[in-house]
Design a protein around this motif. Structure first.
Motif, PDB file in Angstrom:
ATOM      1  N   LYS A   1       0.844  -1.197   0.000  1.00 42.88           N
ATOM      2  CA  LYS A   1       0.000   0.000   0.000  1.00 42.88           C
ATOM      3  C   LYS A   1       0.877   1.245   0.000  1.00 42.88           C
ATOM      4  O   LYS A   1       2.046   1.202   0.357  1.00 42.88           O
ATOM      5  CB  LYS A   1      -0.873   0.015   1.259  1.00 42.88           C
ATOM      6  N   LYS A   2       0.230   2.372  -0.366  1.00 42.40           N
ATOM      7  CA  LYS A   2       0.973   3.629  -0.399  1.00 42.40           C
ATOM      8  C   LYS A   2       0.571   4.529   0.759  1.00 42.40           C
ATOM      9  O   LYS A   2      -0.585   4.554   1.174  1.00 42.40           O
ATOM     10  CB  LYS A   2       0.692   4.367  -1.710  1.00 42.40           C
TER      11      LYS A   2
ATOM     12  N   ASP B   1      -0.611   7.868   2.398  1.00 40.16           N
ATOM     13  CA  ASP B   1      -1.525   8.905   1.913  1.00 40.16           C
ATOM     14  C   ASP B   1      -0.837  10.254   1.750  1.00 40.16           C
ATOM     15  O   ASP B   1      -1.345  11.131   1.058  1.00 40.16           O
ATOM     16  CB  ASP B   1      -2.687   9.072   2.890  1.00 40.16           C
TER      17      ASP B   1
ATOM     18  N   HIS C   1       3.057   9.075  -0.543  1.00 48.35           N
ATOM     19  CA  HIS C   1       2.787   8.118  -1.617  1.00 48.35           C
ATOM     20  C   HIS C   1       3.918   7.119  -1.842  1.00 48.35           C
ATOM     21  O   HIS C   1       4.043   6.558  -2.915  1.00 48.35           O
ATOM     22  CB  HIS C   1       2.459   8.852  -2.932  1.00 48.35           C
TER      23      HIS C   1
ATOM     24  N   PRO D   1       5.309   3.496  -1.308  1.00 50.05           N
ATOM     25  CA  PRO D   1       4.793   2.184  -0.928  1.00 50.05           C
ATOM     26  C   PRO D   1       5.579   1.596   0.247  1.00 50.05           C
ATOM     27  O   PRO D   1       6.801   1.753   0.332  1.00 50.05           O
ATOM     28  CB  PRO D   1       4.983   1.344  -2.195  1.00 50.05           C
TER      29      PRO D   1
ATOM     30  N   LYS E   1       5.184  -1.692   3.614  1.00 52.74           N
ATOM     31  CA  LYS E   1       4.426  -2.834   4.119  1.00 52.74           C
ATOM     32  C   LYS E   1       3.596  -2.482   5.342  1.00 52.74           C
ATOM     33  O   LYS E   1       2.602  -3.132   5.616  1.00 52.74           O
ATOM     34  CB  LYS E   1       5.384  -3.974   4.480  1.00 52.74           C
TER      35      LYS E   1
ATOM     36  N   HIS F   1       1.727   0.600   7.627  1.00 56.86           N
ATOM     37  CA  HIS F   1       1.291   1.986   7.735  1.00 56.86           C
ATOM     38  C   HIS F   1       0.555   2.185   9.047  1.00 56.86           C
ATOM     39  O   HIS F   1       0.053   1.240   9.628  1.00 56.86           O
ATOM     40  CB  HIS F   1       0.384   2.364   6.561  1.00 56.86           C
TER      41      HIS F   1
ATOM     42  N   ARG G   1      -1.690  -0.847  10.005  1.00 57.43           N
ATOM     43  CA  ARG G   1      -2.151  -1.635   8.862  1.00 57.43           C
ATOM     44  C   ARG G   1      -0.954  -2.322   8.225  1.00 57.43           C
ATOM     45  O   ARG G   1      -0.016  -1.668   7.812  1.00 57.43           O
ATOM     46  CB  ARG G   1      -2.837  -0.720   7.845  1.00 57.43           C
TER      47      ARG G   1
ATOM     48  N   ALA H   1       0.349  -4.741   5.172  1.00 60.75           N
ATOM     49  CA  ALA H   1       0.054  -5.323   3.868  1.00 60.75           C
ATOM     50  C   ALA H   1       0.413  -6.802   3.891  1.00 60.75           C
ATOM     51  O   ALA H   1       1.364  -7.210   4.558  1.00 60.75           O
ATOM     52  CB  ALA H   1       0.831  -4.602   2.787  1.00 60.75           C
TER      53      ALA H   1
END
Ligand SMILES: [Zn+2]
Length: 51
Positions: A2-3, A5, A8, A10, A12, A14, A48, A50
């Protein structure tokens, strides 16, 4: 992956955060989280990962 916010990039992992500058929940990388955690009204909503 994911990136973030904000920047931006990327990654693993966040962090879900809010602050005076971000009134809705955003997810950001560790680097941006360090910045946001110094803002007023900072709150932390979990991590979070990934798959
Ligand atoms: Zn970031």
């Amino acid at each position: 992956m994911k990136k973030c916010d904000l920047c931006h990039m990327p990654d693993k992992i966040h962090y879900r955060v809010k602050s005076i500058c971000h009134k809705e929940w955003i997810v950001c990388c560790r680097k941006c989280w360090n910045v946001i955690s110094n803002h007023n009204n900072y709150s932390y909503g979990g991590t979070r990962k990934a798959k």
